[in-house]
Motif scaffolding. Structure first.
Motif, PDB file in Angstrom:
ATOM      1  N   VAL A  71       0.852  -1.038  -0.109  1.00  8.67           N
ATOM      2  CA  VAL A  71      -0.130   0.008   0.141  1.00  8.67           C
ATOM      3  C   VAL A  71       1.005   1.301   0.113  1.00  8.67           C
ATOM      4  O   VAL A  71       1.597   1.535   1.014  1.00  8.67           O
ATOM      5  N   PRO A  72       0.868   2.041  -1.134  1.00 12.83           N
ATOM      6  CA  PRO A  72       1.682   3.312  -1.243  1.00 12.83           C
ATOM      7  C   PRO A  72       1.439   4.146   0.292  1.00 12.83           C
ATOM      8  O   PRO A  72       0.494   4.599   0.656  1.00 12.83           O
ATOM      9  N   ARG A  73       2.697   4.444   0.581  1.00 15.42           N
ATOM     10  CA  ARG A  73       2.629   5.504   1.765  1.00 15.42           C
ATOM     11  C   ARG A  73       1.937   6.825   1.582  1.00 15.42           C
ATOM     12  O   ARG A  73       1.090   7.373   2.471  1.00 15.42           O
ATOM     13  N   GLU A  74       2.147   7.449   0.470  1.00 16.86           N
ATOM     14  CA  GLU A  74       1.386   8.611  -0.066  1.00 16.86           C
ATOM     15  C   GLU A  74      -0.116   8.287  -0.068  1.00 16.86           C
ATOM     16  O   GLU A  74      -0.992   9.274   0.456  1.00 16.86           O
ATOM     17  N   ALA A  75      -0.616   7.108  -0.369  1.00 19.73           N
ATOM     18  CA  ALA A  75      -2.009   6.937  -0.439  1.00 19.73           C
ATOM     19  C   ALA A  75      -2.483   6.906   0.900  1.00 19.73           C
ATOM     20  O   ALA A  75      -3.734   7.322   1.150  1.00 19.73           O
ATOM     21  N   ILE A  76      -1.768   6.285   1.737  1.00 20.04           N
ATOM     22  CA  ILE A  76      -2.243   6.208   3.203  1.00 20.04           C
ATOM     23  C   ILE A  76      -2.391   7.512   3.766  1.00 20.04           C
ATOM     24  O   ILE A  76      -3.321   7.869   4.421  1.00 20.04           O
ATOM     25  N   LEU A  77      -1.336   8.322   3.625  1.00 21.54           N
ATOM     26  CA  LEU A  77      -1.288   9.509   4.279  1.00 21.54           C
ATOM     27  C   LEU A  77      -2.386  10.592   3.711  1.00 21.54           C
ATOM     28  O   LEU A  77      -2.858  11.184   4.565  1.00 21.54           O
ATOM     29  N   ALA A  78      -2.523  10.397   2.382  1.00 18.61           N
ATOM     30  CA  ALA A  78      -3.640  11.280   1.884  1.00 18.61           C
ATOM     31  C   ALA A  78      -5.166  10.717   2.488  1.00 18.61           C
ATOM     32  O   ALA A  78      -6.045  11.731   2.569  1.00 18.61           O
ATOM     33  N   ALA A  79      -5.274   9.560   2.640  1.00 17.83           N
ATOM     34  CA  ALA A  79      -6.384   8.999   3.131  1.00 17.83           C
ATOM     35  C   ALA A  79      -6.579   9.466   4.757  1.00 17.83           C
ATOM     36  O   ALA A  79      -7.690   9.964   5.114  1.00 17.83           O
ATOM     37  N   PHE A  80      -5.471   9.598   5.556  1.00 15.13           N
ATOM     38  CA  PHE A  80      -5.409  10.161   6.732  1.00 15.13           C
ATOM     39  C   PHE A  80      -5.975  11.686   6.657  1.00 15.13           C
ATOM     40  O   PHE A  80      -6.645  11.915   7.819  1.00 15.13           O
ATOM     41  N   GLU A  81      -5.530  12.440   5.853  1.00 13.33           N
ATOM     42  CA  GLU A  81      -5.976  13.723   5.382  1.00 13.33           C
ATOM     43  C   GLU A  81      -7.358  13.827   5.500  1.00 13.33           C
ATOM     44  O   GLU A  81      -8.122  14.827   5.887  1.00 13.33           O
ATOM     45  N   ARG A  82      -8.134  12.948   4.863  1.00 19.69           N
ATOM     46  CA  ARG A  82      -9.369  12.985   4.407  1.00 19.69           C
ATOM     47  C   ARG A  82     -10.360  12.355   5.676  1.00 19.69           C
ATOM     48  O   ARG A  82     -11.486  12.797   5.746  1.00 19.69           O
ATOM     49  N   ASP A  83      -9.790  11.395   6.510  1.00 18.40           N
ATOM     50  CA  ASP A  83     -10.331  10.671   7.373  1.00 18.40           C
ATOM     51  C   ASP A  83      -9.759  10.567   8.560  1.00 18.40           C
ATOM     52  O   ASP A  83      -8.725   9.591   8.667  1.00 18.40           O
ATOM     53  N   SER A  84      -9.869  11.582   9.490  1.00 22.41           N
ATOM     54  CA  SER A  84      -8.963  11.493  10.765  1.00 22.41           C
ATOM     55  C   SER A  84      -9.358  10.112  11.719  1.00 22.41           C
ATOM     56  O   SER A  84      -8.549   9.603  12.548  1.00 22.41           O
ATOM     57  N   GLY A  85     -10.514   9.768  11.445  1.00 26.10           N
ATOM     58  CA  GLY A  85     -11.044   8.289  12.174  1.00 26.10           C
ATOM     59  C   GLY A  85     -10.132   7.124  11.679  1.00 26.10           C
ATOM     60  O   GLY A  85      -9.651   6.413  12.568  1.00 26.10           O
ATOM     61  N   PHE A  86      -9.791   7.109  10.323  1.00 21.84           N
ATOM     62  CA  PHE A  86      -8.894   6.219   9.894  1.00 21.84           C
ATOM     63  C   PHE A  86      -7.629   6.192  10.298  1.00 21.84           C
ATOM     64  O   PHE A  86      -6.957   5.416  10.579  1.00 21.84           O
ATOM     65  N   ALA A  87      -6.884   7.498  10.224  1.00 20.43           N
ATOM     66  CA  ALA A  87      -5.879   7.889  10.998  1.00 20.43           C
ATOM     67  C   ALA A  87      -5.643   7.472  12.148  1.00 20.43           C
ATOM     68  O   ALA A  87      -4.753   6.592  12.729  1.00 20.43           O
ATOM     69  N   ALA A  88      -6.538   7.456  12.964  1.00 25.49           N
ATOM     70  CA  ALA A  88      -6.387   7.164  14.608  1.00 25.49           C
ATOM     71  C   ALA A  88      -6.301   5.810  14.797  1.00 25.49           C
ATOM     72  O   ALA A  88      -5.616   5.146  15.448  1.00 25.49           O
ATOM     73  N   ARG A  89      -7.469   5.150  14.009  1.00 25.25           N
ATOM     74  CA  ARG A  89      -7.603   3.513  14.270  1.00 25.25           C
ATOM     75  C   ARG A  89      -5.961   3.011  13.671  1.00 25.25           C
ATOM     76  O   ARG A  89      -5.613   2.056  14.064  1.00 25.25           O
ATOM     77  N   PHE A  90      -5.475   3.663  12.502  1.00 25.21           N
ATOM     78  CA  PHE A  90      -4.467   2.844  12.002  1.00 25.21           C
ATOM     79  C   PHE A  90      -3.022   3.063  12.815  1.00 25.21           C
ATOM     80  O   PHE A  90      -2.505   2.178  12.967  1.00 25.21           O
ATOM     81  N   TYR A  91      -2.991   4.331  13.202  1.00 25.54           N
ATOM     82  CA  TYR A  91      -1.848   4.639  14.192  1.00 25.54           C
ATOM     83  C   TYR A  91      -2.011   3.807  15.539  1.00 25.54           C
ATOM     84  O   TYR A  91      -0.866   3.339  16.054  1.00 25.54           O
ATOM     85  N   HIS A  92      -3.173   3.756  15.970  1.00 22.19           N
ATOM     86  CA  HIS A  92      -3.482   2.867  17.229  1.00 22.19           C
ATOM     87  C   HIS A  92      -2.921   1.397  17.081  1.00 22.19           C
ATOM     88  O   HIS A  92      -2.273   0.906  17.733  1.00 22.19           O
ATOM     89  N   ALA A  93      -3.455   0.973  15.677  1.00 21.58           N
ATOM     90  CA  ALA A  93      -3.257  -0.443  15.470  1.00 21.58           C
ATOM     91  C   ALA A  93      -1.625  -0.613  15.314  1.00 21.58           C
ATOM     92  O   ALA A  93      -1.089  -1.731  15.930  1.00 21.58           O
ATOM     93  N   LEU A  94      -0.849   0.186  14.699  1.00 22.15           N
ATOM     94  CA  LEU A  94       0.494  -0.043  14.371  1.00 22.15           C
ATOM     95  C   LEU A  94       1.167   0.275  15.785  1.00 22.15           C
ATOM     96  O   LEU A  94       2.300  -0.809  15.925  1.00 22.15           O
ATOM     97  N   ALA A  95       0.702   0.920  16.646  1.00 25.99           N
ATOM     98  CA  ALA A  95       1.260   1.312  18.106  1.00 25.99           C
ATOM     99  C   ALA A  95       1.305  -0.146  18.806  1.00 25.99           C
ATOM    100  O   ALA A  95       2.175  -0.629  19.317  1.00 25.99           O
ATOM    101  N   VAL A  96       0.052  -0.687  18.741  1.00 29.78           N
ATOM    102  CA  VAL A  96       0.013  -2.020  19.562  1.00 29.78           C
ATOM    103  C   VAL A  96       0.678  -3.040  18.811  1.00 29.78           C
ATOM    104  O   VAL A  96       1.396  -3.553  19.513  1.00 29.78           O
ATOM    105  N   PHE A  97       0.664  -3.194  17.626  1.00 25.23           N
ATOM    106  CA  PHE A  97       1.546  -4.069  16.825  1.00 25.23           C
ATOM    107  C   PHE A  97       3.106  -3.975  17.368  1.00 25.23           C
ATOM    108  O   PHE A  97       3.814  -4.955  17.450  1.00 25.23           O
ATOM    109  N   LEU A  98       3.369  -2.659  17.245  1.00 25.98           N
ATOM    110  CA  LEU A  98       4.997  -2.515  17.392  1.00 25.98           C
ATOM    111  C   LEU A  98       5.378  -2.772  18.708  1.00 25.98           C
ATOM    112  O   LEU A  98       6.310  -3.379  19.122  1.00 25.98           O
ATOM    113  N   SER A  99       4.228  -2.450  19.896  1.00 21.02           N
ATOM    114  CA  SER A  99       4.577  -2.781  21.230  1.00 21.02           C
ATOM    115  C   SER A  99       4.579  -4.451  21.434  1.00 21.02           C
ATOM    116  O   SER A  99       5.491  -4.851  22.134  1.00 21.02           O
ATOM    117  N   ASP A 100       3.724  -4.942  20.583  1.00 23.20           N
ATOM    118  CA  ASP A 100       3.852  -6.477  20.827  1.00 23.20           C
ATOM    119  C   ASP A 100       5.019  -7.036  20.137  1.00 23.20           C
ATOM    120  O   ASP A 100       5.644  -7.739  20.808  1.00 23.20           O
TER     121      ASP A 100
END
Length: 168
Positions: A97-126
């Motif tokens: 998944v292109p980084r730029e596409a993900i970042l553009a989606a975050f700009e349009r949808d802050s809920g998606f950004a919050a869910r995605f970053y939370h999921a990555l944080a939990v993943f990296l913590s684990d």
């Protein structure tokens, strides 16, 4: 697939659909390099089949990644060049998944950004907890994810089906 549960457990069905529509499946042959140390990474990858070796510059294997793992997530989060090389150990398929596409989606949808970053944080913590665990505690699922395990598993199966064109 356990790692996928952390990410997919936090995302919504629409987020999974977005990932499948904006990503592309890449196949790698054994020995093929997905990420080269010191070279920029333009995509975030999700392993849908096979296994990958993560190696340091001296050739030491740091980790083995498999079904459900995210790859390139550290460079995605901190924008630094990777310090390790990631190579296919067998036949591998990843969702890129292109980084730029993900970042553009975050700009349009802050809920998606919050869910995605939370999921990555939990993943990296684990991942860190598993790597540093002395007593095997790192292998247990976090209680918070147990509520979403079934749903996350279904989402992973759906994501793979979408990528294979078996579902729309």
């Amino acid at each position: 697939m356990r790692k996928a549960l952390y990410i997919l457990g936090d995302l919504e069905d629409g987020d999974i659909l977005w990932l499948s529509r904006n990503g592309v499946v890449r196949a790698l042959a054994p020995g093929e390099v997905l990420i080269q140390a010191g070279r920029a990474v333009a995509d975030l990858f999700f392993v849908t089949e096979g296994s990958l070796a993560v190696t340091a510059g001296n050739g030491q294997r740091l980790a083995t990644l498999a079904l459900g793992d995210a790859v390139g997530e550290m460079s995605f989060v901190e924008k630094r060049l990777p310090g390790a090389t990631v190579t296919a150990l067998d036949q591998v398929r990843v969702l890129a998944v292109p980084r730029e596409a993900i970042l553009a989606a975050f700009e349009r949808d802050s809920g998606f950004a919050a869910r995605f970053y939370h999921a990555l944080a939990v993943f990296l913590s684990d991942r860190l907890r598993s790597a540093t665990s002395q007593d095997g505690d790192g292998d247990e699922l976090d209680e918070a994810i147990l509520d979403t395990v079934s749903q996350a598993g279904e989402r992973f199966v759906r994501l793979v089906a979408l990528l294979e064109g078996r579902e729309r």
